[in-house]
Design an enzyme around this catalytic site. Sequence first.
Site, PDB file in Angstrom:
ATOM      1  N   GLN A   1      -5.545  -0.519  -3.578  1.00  0.00           N
ATOM      2  CA  GLN A   1      -6.375  -1.606  -4.099  1.00  0.00           C
ATOM      3  C   GLN A   1      -7.359  -1.104  -5.151  1.00  0.00           C
ATOM      4  O   GLN A   1      -7.609  -1.757  -6.159  1.00  0.00           O
ATOM      5  CB  GLN A   1      -7.115  -2.296  -2.946  1.00  0.00           C
TER       6      GLN A   1
ATOM      7  N   CYS B   1      -1.844  -2.715   6.949  1.00  0.00           N
ATOM      8  CA  CYS B   1      -1.963  -1.421   7.642  1.00  0.00           C
ATOM      9  C   CYS B   1      -3.252  -1.355   8.457  1.00  0.00           C
ATOM     10  O   CYS B   1      -3.354  -0.556   9.384  1.00  0.00           O
ATOM     11  CB  CYS B   1      -1.840  -0.259   6.664  1.00  0.00           C
TER      12      CYS B   1
ATOM     13  N   CYS C   1       0.847  -1.187   0.000  1.00  0.00           N
ATOM     14  CA  CYS C   1       0.000   0.000   0.000  1.00  0.00           C
ATOM     15  C   CYS C   1       0.883   1.238   0.000  1.00  0.00           C
ATOM     16  O   CYS C   1       1.892   1.301   0.702  1.00  0.00           O
ATOM     17  CB  CYS C   1      -0.983  -0.010   1.160  1.00  0.00           C
ATOM     18  N   GLU C   2       0.507   2.191  -0.823  1.00  0.00           N
ATOM     19  CA  GLU C   2       1.377   3.362  -0.985  1.00  0.00           C
ATOM     20  C   GLU C   2       1.256   4.329   0.189  1.00  0.00           C
ATOM     21  O   GLU C   2       2.073   5.228   0.325  1.00  0.00           O
ATOM     22  CB  GLU C   2       1.076   4.076  -2.309  1.00  0.00           C
ATOM     23  N   HIS C   3       0.258   4.157   1.036  1.00  0.00           N
ATOM     24  CA  HIS C   3       0.129   5.059   2.177  1.00  0.00           C
ATOM     25  C   HIS C   3       1.055   4.682   3.328  1.00  0.00           C
ATOM     26  O   HIS C   3       1.477   5.537   4.094  1.00  0.00           O
ATOM     27  CB  HIS C   3      -1.322   5.066   2.689  1.00  0.00           C
ATOM     28  N   HIS C   4       1.336   3.385   3.480  1.00  0.00           N
ATOM     29  CA  HIS C   4       2.146   2.940   4.621  1.00  0.00           C
ATOM     30  C   HIS C   4       3.343   2.077   4.221  1.00  0.00           C
ATOM     31  O   HIS C   4       4.115   1.679   5.087  1.00  0.00           O
ATOM     32  CB  HIS C   4       1.272   2.138   5.592  1.00  0.00           C
TER      33      HIS C   4
ATOM     34  N   HIS D   1      -5.268  -6.072   4.328  1.00  0.00           N
ATOM     35  CA  HIS D   1      -4.261  -5.011   4.398  1.00  0.00           C
ATOM     36  C   HIS D   1      -3.552  -5.033   5.739  1.00  0.00           C
ATOM     37  O   HIS D   1      -4.189  -4.925   6.790  1.00  0.00           O
ATOM     38  CB  HIS D   1      -4.933  -3.641   4.212  1.00  0.00           C
TER      39      HIS D   1
HETATM   40 ZN    ZN Z   1      -2.100   1.379   4.052  1.00  0.00          ZN
END
Ligand code: ZN
Length: 202
Positions: A132, A162, A91-94, A160
């Site tokens: 996703q 995260c 995931c690109e956020h975490h 996920h």
């Molecule tokens: Zn994430």
Amino acid sequence: MRPDRIPLATHSDQAPIDTDRIERAVTEILLAIGEDPTREGLQETPRRIAQAYAYLFSGLSRDPAGAIDASFHEEYEGMVVLKDIQFFSMCEHHLLPFWGMAHVGYLPSGEIVGASKLARVIDNLAKRPQLQERLTDDAAATIAKVIKPQGVAVVVEAEHMCIAMRGIQKPGSRMITSAMRGSFLSDPRTRNEFMAIATGQR
Ligand code: ZN
């Protein structure tokens, strides 16, 4: 129906993944959390992470559409579904993993492709910092663009890290996303047939 979004540009015109830079950055992270990067267990960690990231983000240098390098003319008019395509992404956020299954279906209009090509589209898109929702939508857009079927559908179910490890800490919960194009959007029977196959008992 909204127009097909063009999948993310690839980075093939940029420098390849700079593993030395990742090693230096990971050493900095270890120092920042108060660890000693020279202790025995951590000495090789920056190098291992750099090698792992070079692989996990290798899709950045590959055009997802390039995964479909051959199609065949065939007067088959039924639905083609490839289900349970396992994938792993970040995931690109975490920069934490998410992984699960993708199910891909299309209704041909004269052209069919090998099943492995569909799986490779998912793999190329998964191996980059990703969401996703975008993975799902870009997979549908790529297949629609290359084989121009009457319609295409992609459903992705994923867990996920995260969500499981941090934040609301709900391990086991899965997110489901779908992208429909063409006849899968306009004809509920087509959509329902696909969803029954894709999400049915296995
Ligand atoms: Zn994430």
